[in-house]
Design a protein around this motif. Structure first.
Motif, PDB file in Angstrom:
ATOM      1  N   ASP A 273     -40.395   7.582  -0.927  1.00  0.00           N
ATOM      2  CA  ASP A 273     -41.263   8.757  -0.743  1.00  0.00           C
ATOM      3  C   ASP A 273     -41.552   8.986   0.733  1.00  0.00           C
ATOM      4  O   ASP A 273     -41.654  10.135   1.198  1.00  0.00           O
ATOM      5  CB  ASP A 273     -42.576   8.562  -1.509  1.00  0.00           C
ATOM      6  N   GLY A 274     -41.682   7.878   1.455  1.00  0.00           N
ATOM      7  CA  GLY A 274     -41.924   8.006   2.902  1.00  0.00           C
ATOM      8  C   GLY A 274     -40.744   8.651   3.615  1.00  0.00           C
ATOM      9  O   GLY A 274     -40.907   9.473   4.539  1.00  0.00           O
ATOM     10  N   ILE A 275     -39.517   8.272   3.143  1.00  0.00           N
ATOM     11  CA  ILE A 275     -38.309   8.862   3.745  1.00  0.00           C
ATOM     12  C   ILE A 275     -38.265  10.356   3.455  1.00  0.00           C
ATOM     13  O   ILE A 275     -37.942  11.183   4.321  1.00  0.00           O
ATOM     14  CB  ILE A 275     -37.053   8.162   3.216  1.00  0.00           C
ATOM     15  N   LYS A 276     -38.593  10.719   2.206  1.00  0.00           N
ATOM     16  CA  LYS A 276     -38.602  12.136   1.852  1.00  0.00           C
ATOM     17  C   LYS A 276     -39.585  12.919   2.704  1.00  0.00           C
ATOM     18  O   LYS A 276     -39.309  14.041   3.137  1.00  0.00           O
ATOM     19  CB  LYS A 276     -38.945  12.278   0.354  1.00  0.00           C
ATOM     20  N   GLU A 277     -40.759  12.319   2.917  1.00  0.00           N
ATOM     21  CA  GLU A 277     -41.781  12.993   3.735  1.00  0.00           C
ATOM     22  C   GLU A 277     -41.316  13.145   5.182  1.00  0.00           C
ATOM     23  O   GLU A 277     -41.600  14.147   5.834  1.00  0.00           O
ATOM     24  CB  GLU A 277     -43.084  12.198   3.663  1.00  0.00           C
ATOM     25  N   LYS A 278     -40.581  12.138   5.641  1.00  0.00           N
ATOM     26  CA  LYS A 278     -40.067  12.233   7.011  1.00  0.00           C
ATOM     27  C   LYS A 278     -39.087  13.396   7.136  1.00  0.00           C
ATOM     28  O   LYS A 278     -39.124  14.155   8.106  1.00  0.00           O
ATOM     29  CB  LYS A 278     -39.389  10.921   7.410  1.00  0.00           C
ATOM     30  N   PHE A 279     -38.154  13.528   6.154  1.00  0.00           N
ATOM     31  CA  PHE A 279     -37.222  14.649   6.196  1.00  0.00           C
ATOM     32  C   PHE A 279     -37.970  15.981   6.143  1.00  0.00           C
ATOM     33  O   PHE A 279     -37.646  16.928   6.872  1.00  0.00           O
ATOM     34  CB  PHE A 279     -36.229  14.559   5.037  1.00  0.00           C
ATOM     35  N   ARG A 280     -38.985  16.062   5.255  1.00  0.00           N
ATOM     36  CA  ARG A 280     -39.733  17.309   5.105  1.00  0.00           C
ATOM     37  C   ARG A 280     -40.477  17.644   6.412  1.00  0.00           C
ATOM     38  O   ARG A 280     -40.460  18.788   6.870  1.00  0.00           O
ATOM     39  CB  ARG A 280     -40.706  17.193   3.947  1.00  0.00           C
TER      40      ARG A 280
ATOM     41  N   ASP B 288     -31.908  12.565  -1.229  1.00  0.00           N
ATOM     42  CA  ASP B 288     -31.987  13.908  -1.784  1.00  0.00           C
ATOM     43  C   ASP B 288     -30.943  14.136  -2.863  1.00  0.00           C
ATOM     44  O   ASP B 288     -31.013  15.124  -3.603  1.00  0.00           O
ATOM     45  CB  ASP B 288     -31.787  14.928  -0.653  1.00  0.00           C
ATOM     46  N   LYS B 289     -29.947  13.239  -2.904  1.00  0.00           N
ATOM     47  CA  LYS B 289     -28.873  13.287  -3.897  1.00  0.00           C
ATOM     48  C   LYS B 289     -28.182  14.654  -3.910  1.00  0.00           C
ATOM     49  O   LYS B 289     -27.841  15.190  -4.951  1.00  0.00           O
ATOM     50  CB  LYS B 289     -29.398  12.971  -5.289  1.00  0.00           C
ATOM     51  N   GLY B 290     -28.042  15.232  -2.707  1.00  0.00           N
ATOM     52  CA  GLY B 290     -27.277  16.466  -2.559  1.00  0.00           C
ATOM     53  C   GLY B 290     -27.989  17.720  -2.975  1.00  0.00           C
ATOM     54  O   GLY B 290     -27.407  18.811  -2.979  1.00  0.00           O
ATOM     55  N   ARG B 291     -29.264  17.653  -3.337  1.00  0.00           N
ATOM     56  CA  ARG B 291     -29.976  18.837  -3.803  1.00  0.00           C
ATOM     57  C   ARG B 291     -30.535  19.691  -2.662  1.00  0.00           C
ATOM     58  O   ARG B 291     -31.017  20.788  -2.879  1.00  0.00           O
ATOM     59  CB  ARG B 291     -31.123  18.403  -4.731  1.00  0.00           C
ATOM     60  N   GLN B 292     -30.512  19.141  -1.408  1.00  0.00           N
ATOM     61  CA  GLN B 292     -31.046  19.817  -0.219  1.00  0.00           C
ATOM     62  C   GLN B 292     -32.527  20.188  -0.379  1.00  0.00           C
ATOM     63  O   GLN B 292     -33.000  21.167   0.188  1.00  0.00           O
ATOM     64  CB  GLN B 292     -30.234  21.084   0.087  1.00  0.00           C
ATOM     65  N   LYS B 293     -33.210  19.379  -1.226  1.00  0.00           N
ATOM     66  CA  LYS B 293     -34.636  19.612  -1.357  1.00  0.00           C
ATOM     67  C   LYS B 293     -35.399  19.004  -0.200  1.00  0.00           C
ATOM     68  O   LYS B 293     -36.379  19.561   0.284  1.00  0.00           O
ATOM     69  CB  LYS B 293     -35.107  18.996  -2.686  1.00  0.00           C
ATOM     70  N   TYR B 294     -34.922  17.867   0.263  1.00  0.00           N
ATOM     71  CA  TYR B 294     -35.565  17.191   1.393  1.00  0.00           C
ATOM     72  C   TYR B 294     -34.645  17.182   2.620  1.00  0.00           C
ATOM     73  O   TYR B 294     -35.100  17.360   3.744  1.00  0.00           O
ATOM     74  CB  TYR B 294     -35.951  15.760   1.007  1.00  0.00           C
ATOM     75  N   VAL B 295     -33.361  16.941   2.348  1.00  0.00           N
ATOM     76  CA  VAL B 295     -32.391  16.897   3.450  1.00  0.00           C
ATOM     77  C   VAL B 295     -31.796  18.290   3.604  1.00  0.00           C
ATOM     78  O   VAL B 295     -30.870  18.674   2.874  1.00  0.00           O
ATOM     79  CB  VAL B 295     -31.294  15.853   3.182  1.00  0.00           C
TER      80      VAL B 295
END
Length: 633
Positions: free
Chosen positions: A554-561, A610-617
């Motif tokens: 979750d921390g990684i996702k927040e960093k991308f966001r 993000d598994k390719g969904r481009q939601k975070y990346v």
């Protein structure tokens, strides 16, 4: 034998008797001669006693006759000037042009000689005659002065020097014939007038020459003076002065041509020791008009210092060169020209510090700055001013040497121009003028950029905007240096200072990108998990993520966001800023070099979150490279 002896004795006795008889006769003759000599001597004494008184009387008569002759000669000598007065008065009371110049001058000479003869007699009875001759000589000299003046007037009609300036034709001179006549008249006027002229004063003929020819010079140069004043006025008050657009160049050429021609006339009429004083007196009125013209131009320059300071530099160069040429050709007028130039020279000296202070004040008084980071017009104005100054290096070098290196940074107070106070540096007459100008230009650029930077901190929000604003102005400065004579004049140290400003703006801009880059720093490693491989080895994002807890993911996702939000905002701002081409290219490359490596490393490790969904990346490595590359375009 006895008979022969007796005969011989008788013959000898006879001879003896003859000799005795002759001797007696000689004694008788001697007595007669002696008696005659006595009588002759007595007669001589009688004659001497009779003739002596007669001879003495004759000598006295001879002395008396000599004295009488001398008295008669003296009487003739005394009466001769009286007789001459009657003969010369008719000539001298007329005019030289009526009786002929040579005859008139001859009459003055004869009258003057007669007066000197009378003065030598020292007779009281001659006082009246001497007074009459003096009065007559005074009248003759005055008429000769009038003829001298009238002859000058014939060749003293004002001209238009612009014709000689444009065509290169010679200035009109007094003809050799008239010069010879004027010289003769001056010589005779000098003979009489020198006795009554105070030491140091000009002789009457010299004064007449100075008045007539001085008026001629002043009237001839009048239109050039008027043209100087009229060409200083501009239709557009904000227009910058263009070199050569003022009439000062023609005015100076006219002065040089007319003064040197006049000096040539003077040399043919007056004596060597009179050349300088007569030239000074002749040029005095036109020099006063010249000084008044420069004073009017100085007032105009002071009222329009920002746009017309270059006129002051041009005037200094033109007038200084004219003064040097006059000095070399006549040996005179150097100080008069220097005095006339002094007000404008002081104005030019004060302009250097005034322009610096005005630049600083104009920036400090700005109420707003471009919110897109664009440069401000004052930057181009200041650099244009420096570019224009390169055309006046000669006068500026002289001014800067008199101020001393850095003397332009002093701020003159009201009523007290410290710019005129000499310093130790101002005595360095061997200082390199180009180097001094380079120092002044560098100081001007420093004042410009430092004041703009300070003002931007107050009027612009955000370090990136402030950095872009400073970088744009630095780019304008750099471009205007390299595209002009400034490039060859400014020293390497000046370029180094500009690089410092460029690096400062770049550093300030890249500092604004530290916020998104901070989200790309990866420090979340567990003690049991292996350290991710360094660059150069394949990175398995899936494997790395498997080793992380849900909270870490979750921390990684927040960093991308957070990165995406911050990065997109900065990209949008970057593209909204008004940047000079070289600024956009330079800043874009710096940002790309700073962000691309960090993002690539972070993406390689965690993009599978993000598994390719481009939601975070939002960006892959290629897309990020394209976005960053677009920042430079």
């Amino acid at each position: 034998m006895v008979g022969q002896r007796r005969a011989m004795q008788a013959e000898e006795a006879a001879e003896v008797e003859v000799l005795n008889a002759n001797l007696s006769k000689m004694k008788s003759v001697s007595k007669k001669i002696q008696a005659s000599m006595s009588r002759l001597e007595q007669s001589g004494r009688n004659v001497q006693e009779a003739i002596g008184p007669v001879y003495g009387n004759t000598q006295r008569l001879q002395v008396q006759n000599a004295n009488i002759d001398r008295i008669l000669a003296a009487i003739d000598k005394v009466t001769q000037p009286l007789d001459l007065k009657d003969r010369e008065e008719r000539i001298l009371r007329s005019r030289p042009d009526r009786v002929g110049l040579q005859e008139y001058i001859g009459s003055i000479d004869r009258t003057n000689q007669a007066l000197q003869n009378l003065q030598q007699t020292n007779l009281r009875s001659n006082q009246q005659a001497m007074a009459e001759l003096s009065s007559l000589l005074e009248i003759g000299t005055a008429n000769l002065e009038g003829e001298f003046r009238d002859m000058l007037k014939q060749d003293s009609n004002p001209i238009e020097p612009l014709k000689q300036i444009t065509t290169g034709s010679p200035y009109p001179r007094i003809s050799s014939g008239k010069s010879g006549q004027l010289r003769t008249m001056h010589a005779h006027i000098t003979t009489y007038a020198a006795q009554s002229t105070a030491r140091g004063d000009l002789l009457p003929s010299a004064k007449a020459y100075a008045n007539e020819r001085g008026h001629y010079l002043m009237m001839s140069l009048q239109n050039l003076a008027t043209a100087c004043k009229s060409t200083a006025r501009k239709v557009d008050a904000n227009a910058i002065y263009r070199q050569g657009s003022n009439g000062i160049g023609s005015y100076a050429q006219g002065i040089l041509g007319m003064y040197t021609t006049e000096y040539d006339n003077i040399c043919h009429i007056f004596n060597r020791e009179e050349w300088g004083p007569v030239l000074q007196a002749t040029c005095q009125s036109s020099l006063q008009a010249f000084a008044a013209t420069l004073q009017a131009l100085d007032t105009h320059i002071r009222e329009n210092m920002q746009t017309d300071c270059y006129l002051a530099y041009e005037i200094i160069e033109v007038v200084s060169n004219t003064s040097i040429q006059l000095e070399s050709k006549t040996g005179e007028l150097k100080y008069a020209m220097s005095d006339a130039l002094k007000p404008i020279r002081e104005t030019a000296k004060s302009s250097l510090s005034l322009l610096l202070n005005t630049t600083r004040q104009q920036i400090q008084q700005m109420q707003s700055l471009p919110q897109d980071g664009n440069s401000v017009p004052i930057t181009a104005e200041v650099m244009t001013r420096l570019q224009l100054m390169t055309a006046y290096l000669s006068p500026l070098s002289s001014i800067m040497r008199s101020l001393g290196d850095g003397g332009w940074t002093q701020t003159p107070s009201a009523g007290n121009s410290t710019a005129s106070i000499p310093t130790l540096k101002s005595f360095d007459v061997g200082a390199d003028g180009k180097q001094l100008f380079a120092h002044y230009a560098t100081d001007t650029i420093d004042v410009l950029l430092s004041t703009l930077e300070t003002r931007s901190r107050t009027l612009l929000r955000g370090k990136s905007l402030q950095a872009v604003f400073l970088a744009n102005n630095v780019a304008i400065v750099s471009r205007m240096i390299t595209s002009s004579e400034l490039d060859s004049l400014l020293s390497p140290s000046s370029g180094g200072k500009l690089d410092t400003w460029r690096k400062k703006s770049t550093q300030s801009y890249t500092d604004a990108w530290k916020e998104p880059s901070s989200h790309l720093l990866d420090v979340q490693f567990t003690a049991k998990a292996p350290r991710p491989p360094s660059t150069g080895a394949a990175v398995d994002s899936t494997a790395i993520l498997k080793a992380l807890s849900s909270k870490d993911k979750d921390g990684i996702k927040e960093k991308f966001r957070a990165f995406n939000a911050s990065f997109d905002e900065l990209v949008a701002k970057h593209k909204s800023y008004k940047m000079e081409t070289e600024v956009r290219r330079h800043l874009g490359r710096d940002v790309q070099g700073f962000i691309e490596a960090l993002y690539g490393r972070f993406w390689e490790r965690y993009h599978e979150v993000d598994k390719g969904r481009q939601k975070y990346v939002k960006y892959d490595k290629g897309q990020m490279g394209q976005v960053l590359a677009s920042l430079s375009g």
